[in-house]
Design a protein around this motif. Structure first.
Motif, PDB file in Angstrom:
ATOM      1  N   ALA A 145      33.274   4.047  62.567  1.00 20.51           N
ATOM      2  CA  ALA A 145      33.776   2.678  62.674  1.00 20.51           C
ATOM      3  C   ALA A 145      33.589   2.146  64.095  1.00 20.51           C
ATOM      4  N   SER A 146      33.860   2.977  65.085  1.00 20.79           N
ATOM      5  CA  SER A 146      33.675   2.571  66.477  1.00 20.79           C
ATOM      6  C   SER A 146      32.209   2.276  66.766  1.00 20.79           C
ATOM      7  N   PHE A 147      31.324   3.104  66.202  1.00 21.32           N
ATOM      8  CA  PHE A 147      29.887   2.869  66.376  1.00 21.32           C
ATOM      9  C   PHE A 147      29.488   1.532  65.753  1.00 21.32           C
ATOM     10  N   ALA A 148      29.975   1.273  64.533  1.00 19.67           N
ATOM     11  CA  ALA A 148      29.613   0.040  63.837  1.00 19.67           C
ATOM     12  C   ALA A 148      30.044  -1.193  64.621  1.00 19.67           C
ATOM     13  N   GLY A 193      21.932 -12.913  58.755  1.00 16.56           N
ATOM     14  CA  GLY A 193      23.123 -12.084  58.600  1.00 16.56           C
ATOM     15  C   GLY A 193      23.064 -11.055  57.500  1.00 16.56           C
ATOM     16  N   LEU A 194      22.465 -11.424  56.354  1.00 18.54           N
ATOM     17  CA  LEU A 194      22.503 -10.515  55.213  1.00 18.54           C
ATOM     18  C   LEU A 194      21.852  -9.171  55.521  1.00 18.54           C
ATOM     19  N   PRO A 195      20.594  -9.125  55.942  1.00 11.56           N
ATOM     20  CA  PRO A 195      20.007  -7.809  56.234  1.00 11.56           C
ATOM     21  C   PRO A 195      20.503  -7.190  57.528  1.00 11.56           C
ATOM     22  N   GLN A 196      20.781  -8.026  58.528  1.00 14.69           N
ATOM     23  CA  GLN A 196      21.168  -7.487  59.836  1.00 14.69           C
ATOM     24  C   GLN A 196      22.553  -6.853  59.791  1.00 14.69           C
ATOM     25  N   ILE A 197      23.507  -7.547  59.203  1.00 11.91           N
ATOM     26  CA  ILE A 197      24.865  -6.999  59.106  1.00 11.91           C
ATOM     27  C   ILE A 197      24.865  -5.795  58.166  1.00 11.91           C
ATOM     28  N   SER A 198      24.103  -5.887  57.073  1.00  7.82           N
ATOM     29  CA  SER A 198      24.013  -4.762  56.145  1.00  7.82           C
ATOM     30  C   SER A 198      23.444  -3.533  56.837  1.00  7.82           C
ATOM     31  N   ALA A 199      22.437  -3.748  57.684  1.00  8.32           N
ATOM     32  CA  ALA A 199      21.831  -2.624  58.406  1.00  8.32           C
ATOM     33  C   ALA A 199      22.828  -1.979  59.358  1.00  8.32           C
ATOM     34  N   MET A 200      23.649  -2.797  60.019  1.00  6.87           N
ATOM     35  CA  MET A 200      24.667  -2.247  60.917  1.00  6.87           C
ATOM     36  C   MET A 200      25.629  -1.360  60.143  1.00  6.87           C
ATOM     37  N   LEU A 201      26.073  -1.850  58.977  1.00 12.27           N
ATOM     38  CA  LEU A 201      27.026  -1.090  58.180  1.00 12.27           C
ATOM     39  C   LEU A 201      26.388   0.174  57.613  1.00 12.27           C
ATOM     40  N   ASN A 202      25.184   0.047  57.083  1.00 13.35           N
ATOM     41  CA  ASN A 202      24.516   1.215  56.515  1.00 13.35           C
ATOM     42  C   ASN A 202      24.224   2.278  57.562  1.00 13.35           C
ATOM     43  N   ASP A 203      23.847   1.848  58.760  1.00 10.71           N
ATOM     44  CA  ASP A 203      23.546   2.812  59.824  1.00 10.71           C
ATOM     45  C   ASP A 203      24.794   3.568  60.268  1.00 10.71           C
ATOM     46  N   ALA A 204      25.957   2.986  60.028  1.00  8.78           N
ATOM     47  CA  ALA A 204      27.202   3.643  60.427  1.00  8.78           C
ATOM     48  C   ALA A 204      27.673   4.675  59.410  1.00  8.78           C
TER      49      ALA A 204
END
Length: 864
Positions: free
Chosen positions: A419-422, A563-574
C-alpha cells in the motif's frame, strides 16, 4: 540439521538463531521445564507413586524442537520479507523516477527557445533564467548544461569553472539512434564525483546538429528521500543502490556503507544471505529492479542490510494493535494460511496435554486402587506434575500464539508495504503531471499565439503539432488541450478529440486556472468522471499561459491524464504476482477517498464511484501514516494494508494543494467457516493444579470426574481402572445397537466402548470431540470403557455431601445415583457434579460379563 544448545535446528538457522531473542526466551523457558519433567519423572519412578512419564517427556522434547524450528524459520522469513520489501521498493521507485527523466531530455532538447538560442538568438542570462524556471518545477535536477556544437558550454544552471568539454557523452548524444543517452560516472564539466546524466542532441528544423543538452539528476538527494521513507525511527536497516559491478552508488548511511564500496558478493540477487562487512555481520537482500513501461533502468540493484543482532528485533504489537482478536484467532486456524507442519504444532501440544492429564488422572486413580488415599507425598507429586503441565501448556500456547502472530504479521506487513508503494508511486507520478503542465505553459509559441486576437489556421496547426509531439513523448496523457482566456479551445493533441476545437471548456477548474498569478501555480480537477475523458474518471491538470511579457494570463493548457490504464497499472504493480506474472488470485488494490469512496480498484466488486467499508482507524489516517487490519469481506478474510498520501517533494507538501488519497491492499487469508475457531481441550487438572476436598467428614470417597456433552460427571475412583486414548478402537459393523462405539483390546481382553453421551441422552448425535476412554470395572470385572470428551479433577468428597436422588427419580434405567452438593464446575453456577453407578451401564446394555470374584465393589450402592 545443526545442533543448538542441545536442540536440532534447520541449517538455515545456524549462526543466527542466537540473535532471535524471542526464540531464545522460549528455548530457555522450555529448557527449564524439561529439567522439571526429568526430576518429576525420576521421583515417580523411584517412589512408584506416580505414573510413567516417558511418553510425555519424549513428546515434549519433539515438540520443543519442532516449535523452536518453526519459530526460528518464521522469524527469519519475516525479517527477510520486511527487508526485501524495503529493498525492492527503493530500486523500483528509482526506476520509475528515471523513466520520467528519459522523457524530459527528449522534450527539453527539442525546446524552441533552446534551439533559437543556439542559432544565436538571445543572451545567455535569459537562457539560464529559463533553466531556473525549469528546475523550479522539475526539482529533481541539480544542473542543466547546454553545449554548442564544438563542445563549448553555451549556458548552464550552476556555477562551474569548465568552459567546454570533450567528454565521450557528447559524441554519443550526437550520434545515438536511441531517444536519449543515460550515463553514470565522472564528468569534466561537473564537480568531482559520480553523476547520473541524461543527454540528447539539439537540432534545427532540418535535423542539423546544433549542440547537446545534458540534465544532471540529483541522485543523492532523490535516494535520501527514497531511503528515508523506507527506514523508520529506530530502524537499523541500511539501504543502498549498487551498479552492475557491485559498487555502492547511493547509500542511506555514508559512514556505515560509503559510496564507492564494492560488494562483490552482492552483484547477483540474494535473499537473506549473511554478509560480513567491516567486522560486522549483516542479513542481506539484493534484488534487481522491475522494468517500467519497457524501461529497465541503469541495470542497478537494490541492496538491503540489517545488522544481524537487530535483524529479528521486530515488535509486531503496533502492526496488530488494530486487529480484532476474534479475526486474528480465526485466520490462525485457517488450513490454507499455514503449512501442514505448522498446523500440526497445536495438535502436538494438545496431545501432550491430554497425555499428561491422563497420566495424572490415572496416577490418582491407582492410588485409590492400591489403598493409598492418604499418601501425602504421592498426592503432592501428582500436584507438581499437574502444575508443571499447566506451566508447559502456558508456554506452548504462548509460543504457538507468537508463531501464529509472526506469520500473520508478516502478511500484514506485506500488505502495508505494498500500500505504501502504491501511494508513493501515485504521489510521484502526479508530481510529474503538475510539473508538466506548468512547464508546457511556458512554451514560447503558445504564449505568442494566445496573445494575439484570434489564432489563424497556421498558428493553430503549429500549436497542434507541438501538442502532438509532446504527447508522443509523454504517453501517460490521453489529450493535451490549449485554450484561450475565455476558455475557447485552440488546439488538442488527440485527433479523436478534434471536435473540441472552437468550443469552450466549462469545467470549474478552468476559472481557477485562469486566475493563477504565478508560473509556479497549477490546478487540478478531482478524480472524477470527465467529459474530456469519455465520462470516465481521471485527473485533469492545468496551468495558466502568460503573455510573452508576463503581464497577464492569456489562456491555459490542460493535460488529461490517461487515468484508466495509468491508475490501473499503479494498482496492479502493487499487487503480488504469480509465476505467470499475473496478479495473485483474490488479492486486490484500491485507491480511496477518506470517506471510502472508490477512485479506482482492481476488483469489480468495488467499482469507481462505489464505496469500500473503511474502519475508523483507516479513515482517520494522517498524511504519510499507515495501518494494518484483518477484515471480513463477502465471507473471506483479508490482510488489509492502508497508507495515506504523503506527497512528494513540494507536491502536496508545500504547494498548498490538497488531495487526500488512501491506498489499500488486500491479500487473501482464506474463507471464513461456521466453526472457524477450534476448541482447545485442556483438562481441569492442568488448569487448576490441586484437586479439591468437599466436606469436613472423615469418611471420604474420591470421585474420578470427566465431561460429556457439557455435563460434569463422575464415578467412584475405586470403580475406575484408568483412562486411555481412542487409538486401536474398532467400530462394530452392522446391527442396531447405537450405544456401542466399538471394541478395543485392553491388556489382552476385548472390551466394549460405550457412547456415554448416548447412554445419558438417547438419540443424541455421535460425539465428535470424545477422545478419551474411561475403563471401568463392574462386578469386579473390567469389561467396558466409556467414551468421554475430557477428563476432570479427582476430588475427595465426604460421603455426607453426596445427595442421593433415589427419592426423586429412581428406576432401573437411571444412571445417576447422586449429586455432590456445593461442587460445581468452574464458571458453571447451575449444574452440580453428578455421580454415576457403573453397574447400571451393564443393565442398560444387557452386559453379559461374568463375575470373577465376590469382592465388594467401592461403588456407592447404598445410595441407590
Amino acid at each position: 540439521m545443526a545442533i543448538y544448545k542441545g536442540i536440532e535446528i534447520d541449517e538455515s538457522l545456524a549462526g543466527i538463531i542466537r540473535h532471535m531473542q524471542g526464540v531464545e526466551d522460549y528455548r530457555e523457558g522450555l529448557g527449564n521445564l524439561q529439567g522439571a519433567w526429568d526430576i518429576l519423572s525420576l521421583l515417580g519412578q523411584l517412589t512408584g507413586s506416580a505414573t510413567e512419564m516417558s511418553k510425555t517427556r519424549e513428546a515434549f522434547q519433539r515438540l520443543t524442537g519442532d516449535l523452536l524450528n518453526h519459530l526460528g524459520q518464521e522469524t527469519r522469513r519475516k525479517a527477510v520479507a520486511d527487508l526485501r520489501a524495503k529493498t525492492q521498493s527503493s530500486i523500483d521507485i528509482l526506476v520509475r523516477n528515471l523513466f520520467e527523466r528519459t522523457a524530459d531530455i527528449g522534450f527539453l532538447s527539442a525546446d524552441d527557445d533552446i534551439r533559437e538560442f543556439l542559432l544565436g538568438s538571445g543572451p545567455r542570462d535569459l537562457m539560464e533564467n529559463r533553466f531556473r524556471e525549469y528546475v523550479a518545477k522539475y526539482s529533481v535536477y541539480s544542473d542543466i548544461v547546454l553545449f554548442a556544437a564544438d563542445g563549448r558550454i553555451a549556458a548552464r544552471l550552476s556555477q562551474h569553472p569548465a568552459t567546454d568539454s570533450q567528454h565521450p557523452l557528447l559524441a554519443e548524444a550526437r550520434s545515438t539512434t536511441a531517444a536519449y543517452v543515460e550515463y553514470f560516472g565522472q564528468a569534466d564539466f561537473l564537480p568531482a564525483g559520480q553523476h547520473l546524466l541524461y543527454a540528447y542532441r539539439v537540432t534545427d528544423g532540418d535535423g542539423g546538429f546544433l549542440g547537446v543538452l545534458a540534465l544532471n539528476f540529483r541522485l543523492d538527494d532523490e535516494m535520501a528521500g527514497v531511503f528515508g521513507k523506507q527506514i523508520g525511527d529506530g530502524d537499523f536497516t541500511l539501504l543502498a543502490t549498487l551498479d552492475a559491478d557491485g559498487r555502492v552508488v547511493a547509500s542511506s548511511s555514508s559512514i556505515q556503507l560509503p559510496v564507492g564500496t564494492r560488494l562483490e558478493q552482492c552483484r547477483k540477487p540474494t535473499n537473506g544471505a549473511l554478509l560480513h562487512l567491516a567486522g560486522r555481520q549483516y542479513l542481506a537482500v539484493s534484488c534487481p529492479a522491475h522494468s517500467y513501461q519497457g524501461y529497465p533502468g541503469p541495470g542497478w540493484l537494490g541492496l538491503g542490510l540489517v545488522p544481524i543482532e537487530f535483524a529479528f528485533a521486530h515488535n509486531d504489537s503496533a502492526l496488530l494493535s488494530n486487529v480484532d482478536g476474534n479475526a486474528l484467532a480465526a485466520v490462525t486456524q485457517h488450513p490454507t494460511l499455514f503449512s501442514e507442519a505448522l498446523r500440526r504444532i497445536p495438535e502436538q501440544a494438545e496431545a501432550i496435554q491430554e497425555d499428561l492429564n491422563r497420566s495424572v488422572w490415572n496416577g490418582s486413580v491407582r492410588q485409590v486402587d492400591n489403598g493409598q488415599t492418604s499418601n501425602a507425598f504421592a498426592k503432592t507429586l501428582l500436584w507438581e506434575i499437574a502444575d508443571t503441565g499447566r506451566k508447559t501448556q502456558a508456554v506452548f500456547e504462548q509460543s504457538i500464539g507468537n508463531l501464529h502472530e509472526t506469520v500473520v504479521a508478516a502478511l500484514l506487513q506485506n500488505a502495508v508495504s505494498r500500500a505504501s508503494f502504491a501511494i508513493d508511486v501515485m504521489d510521484r507520478n502526479l508530481y510529474e503531471r503538475a510539473n508538466d503542465c506548468r512547464w508546457w505553459a511556458l512554451n514560447a509559441t503558445f504564449r505568442r499565439v494566445l496573445s494575439g486576437s484570434s489564432p489563424d489556421t497556421d498558428e493553430r496547426a503549429r500549436c497542434t503539432g507541438i501538442l502532438r509531439y509532446i504527447n508522443g513523448l509523454y504517453t501517460v496523457y490521453d489529450n493535451l488541450i490549449l485554450f484561450g482566456a475565455q476558455g475557447q479551445v485552440i488546439a488538442v493533441s488527440n485527433p479523436e478529440a478534434g471536435a473540441l476545437v472552437g468550443g469552450h471548456l466549462n469545467e470549474e477548474w478552468v476559472g481557477r486556472c485562469l486566475a493563477l498569478n504565478s508560473t509556479q501555480g497549477y490546478v487540478f480537477s478531482p478524480f472524477a468522471p470527465s467529459p474530456l475523458y469519455g465520462n470516465r474518471p481521471t485527473y485533469v491538470y492545468s496551468a495558466a499561459v502568460r503573455a510573452p511579457d508576463d503581464s497577464h494570463v492569456v489562456g491555459g493548457i490542460a493535460i488529461v491524464f490517461d487515468g484508466l490504464p495509468q491508475i490501473s497499472a499503479m494498482l496492479n504493480d502493487a499487487l503480488p504476482h504469480d509465476a505467470n506474472g499475473q496478479p495473485a488470485k483474490e488479492s486486490m488494490a484500491l485507491f480511496l477517498q477518506r470517506d471510502g469512496k472508490v477512485l479506482a480498484s482492481t476488483d469489480e466488486r468495488y467499482p469507481a464511484g462505489g464505496n469500500f467499508p473503511l474502519s475508523g482507524v483507516q479513515s482517520h489516517l494522517q498524511h504519510g501514516e499507515f495501518s494494518a487490519d484483518i477484515v471480513l469481506l463477502d465471507g473471506s478474510y483479508y490482510a488489509l494494508g492502508a497508507a495515506m498520501s504523503a506527497g512528494y517533494r513540494e507536491y502536496k507538501t508545500s504547494d498548498g494543494q490538497i488531495d487526500e488519497v488512501l491506498a489499500v491492499i488486500l491479500l487473501p487469508l482464506g474463507q471464513a467457516t461456521g466453526s472457524q475457531i477450534s476448541e482447545r481441550r485442556s483438562g481441569s487438572i492442568a488448569a487448576s493444579g490441586r484437586s479439591r476436598r468437599v466436606g469436613s467428614g472423615n469418611d471420604v470417597v474420591e470421585i474420578a470426574t470427566f465431561y460429556v456433552g457439557g455435563q460434569w460427571l463422575g464415578l467412584p475412583a475405586g470403580d475406575v481402572v484408568e483412562a486411555t486414548g481412542t487409538d486401536g478402537m474398532t467400530p462394530i459393523l452392522g446391527g442396531n445397537n447405537d450405544l456401542v462405539a466399538g471394541v478395543k483390546m485392553y491388556h489382552g481382553k476385548l472390551i466394549a466402548i460405550l457412547y456415554l453421551q448416548r447412554l445419558l441422552t438417547p438419540g443424541a448425535p455421535i460425539p465428535e470431540k470424545a477422545r478419551q476412554i474411561v475403563v471401568v470395572r463392574t462386578r469386579n470385572k473390567t469389561c467396558m470403557g466409556l467414551l468421554v470428551d475430557e477428563l476432570g479433577e479427582i476430588p475427595e468428597v465426604a460421603r455426607e455431601e453426596i445427595q442421593s436422588i433415589s427419592h426423586v427419580a429412581y428406576n432401573s434405567d437411571t444412571l445417576t445415583i447422586g449429586v455432590v452438593d456445593g461442587m460445581r464446575r468452574a464458571g458453571d453456577r447451575q449444574g452440580m457434579l453428578s455421580v454415576l453407578a457403573p453397574e447400571r451401564f451393564c443393565h442398560r446394555i444387557n452386559c453379559r460379563c461374568p463375575p470373577e470374584s465376590d469382592g465388594t465393589l467401592v461403588a456407592l450402592g447404598d445410595l441407590s
